[in-house]
Design an enzyme around this catalytic site. Structure first.
Site, short mmCIF file in Angstrom:
data_model
loop_
_atom_site.label_atom_id
_atom_site.label_comp_id
_atom_site.label_asym_id
_atom_site.label_seq_id
_atom_site.Cartn_x
_atom_site.Cartn_y
_atom_site.Cartn_z
N PRO A 115 0.83 -1.21 0.00
CA PRO A 115 0.00 0.00 0.00
C PRO A 115 0.87 1.26 0.00
CG PRO A 115 0.13 -0.88 2.21
CD PRO A 115 0.92 -1.82 1.34
N LYS A 116 1.47 1.54 -1.14
CA LYS A 116 2.45 2.62 -1.24
C LYS A 116 1.85 3.89 -1.83
CE LYS A 116 6.41 -0.53 -1.88
NZ LYS A 116 7.34 -0.11 -0.84
#
EC number: 4.1.1.4
Length: 246
Positions: A115-116
Site C-alpha cells: 500500500p504505497k
C-alpha cells in the site's frame, strides 16, 4: 504486435518500457529505524482485515533508507506495520508506506500489493542521534528519533525477527471500478545478512493529515526502538486468502 507477442512480453506497464524490472530484488546496506509503540486496540481491530488477528495493541513505525536496490535505485520509505497472527503464525501487516521513488511504488503495488503512496521521507544521522521524518506535501506528519548506537542488539535475534512473515492486502480494480483482485498476500525477506543492530532512547511524534493518516493510530507509549543495517532480498509473495472467492 501479435497477441502472442503481447503475452510473451507482458510483465509491467508500459509494455515497451516497464516501470520496474523483473527480480530478484536485492538491497544492500538497507537501513531501518523501527520505533514500536503502544496504541488504541479498538482502532487496530477496526483497520486490520480478517483473517489476520491483532494480538497486542502495538505498531511498528518504520523509516527505511534504501540507497542501493536492484532496479528500484536509491530511495527512502516510511510507514506503519502492525503485529498480527495468521492461523497462529505471527507476522506483520503493512498498513501504509510512503516513499519518494516511482519504480518501487509501481512494483510494490502491482507485484506484491504494497500500500504505497508518494511522499517525502528521510532517514539520516543528525550528530548524536538517528532522525527519521515523513512529509506529505508541505506537512510534517511523522518525526522519529533514537540515540545513535547506544547499545548493540543480538544479531541472530534481529535476523530472525526480520525474516518473519509479512502480510499485505492487495487490491486491484477492474476497468469498471469493481474489485478484480482482493487478496491477502504473504511474503518474506530472504538471504538476510545483518550487519548491525542497535537500540537507544527514542521518541515518535505523529501529526494529523487527511491523506496520510498515520496519527489515526496514536502514540500512547514507546515500547522499543531499533536501528538495523542489513543486506537482504525481497522475496516474491504468495496468496493466502482470496476475499473475492469467499
Amino acid at each position: 504486435m501479435k497477441p502472442s507477442d503481447v503475452r510473451s512480453k507482458a510483465f509491467a506497464m508500459p509494455l515497451t518500457s516497464p516501470a520496474f524490472p523483473m527480480g530478484p530484488y536485492r538491497f544492500v546496506d538497507r537501513e531501518f529505524l523501527i520505533i514500536t509503540y503502544r496504541t488504541d486496540p479498538d482502532r487496530l481491530r477496526e483497520i486490520v482485515p480478517e483473517p489476520l488477528q491483532v494480538t497486542e495493541p502495538l505498531v511498528h513505525y518504520e523509516f527505511i533508507r534504501m540507497a542501493d536496490s536492484t532496479g528500484f535505485g536509491d530511495y527512502t520509505e516510511s510507514g506503519q506495520v502492525i503485529p498480527v497472527e495468521y492461523n497462529g503464525q505471527p507476522g506483520g501487516y503493512t498498513l501504509a508506506m510512503y516513499l519518494d521513488d516511482h519504480p518501487p511504488i509501481a512494483g510494490g503495488r502491482e507485484l506484491w500489493g504494497f500500500p504505497k503512496k508518494l511522499a517525502s521521507p528521510t532517514l539520516h544521522v543528525n550528530t548524536d542521534h538517528i532522525l527519521g521524518t515523513l512529509d506529505y506535501g508541505k506537512v510534517r506528519v511523522a518525526t522519529g528519533t533514537m540515540g545513535y548506537k547506544h547499545k548493540e542488539l543480538d544479531i541472530d535475534e534481529q535476523t530472525k525477527r526480520l525474516a518473519g512473515p509479512n502480510f499485505l492486502l492487495k487490491i486491484i480494480p477492474h476497468v469498471d471500478g469493481t474489485a478484480r483482485v482482493c487478496e491477502l498476500v504473504r511474503y518474506y525477506m530472504q538471504d538476510i545478512k545483518m550487519k548491525g543492530a542497535w537500540t537507544g532512547p527514542a521518541s515518535l511524534e505523529l501529526a494529523p493529515h487527511a491523506l496520510a493518516p498515520v496519527a489515526d493510530l496514536p502514540v500512547l507509549e514507546i515500547v522499543e526502538a531499533r536501528h538495523l543495517v542489513a543486506d537482504l532480498t525481497l522475496g516474491l509473495g504468495e496468496v493466502v486468502y482470496d476475499y473475492l472467492a469467499q
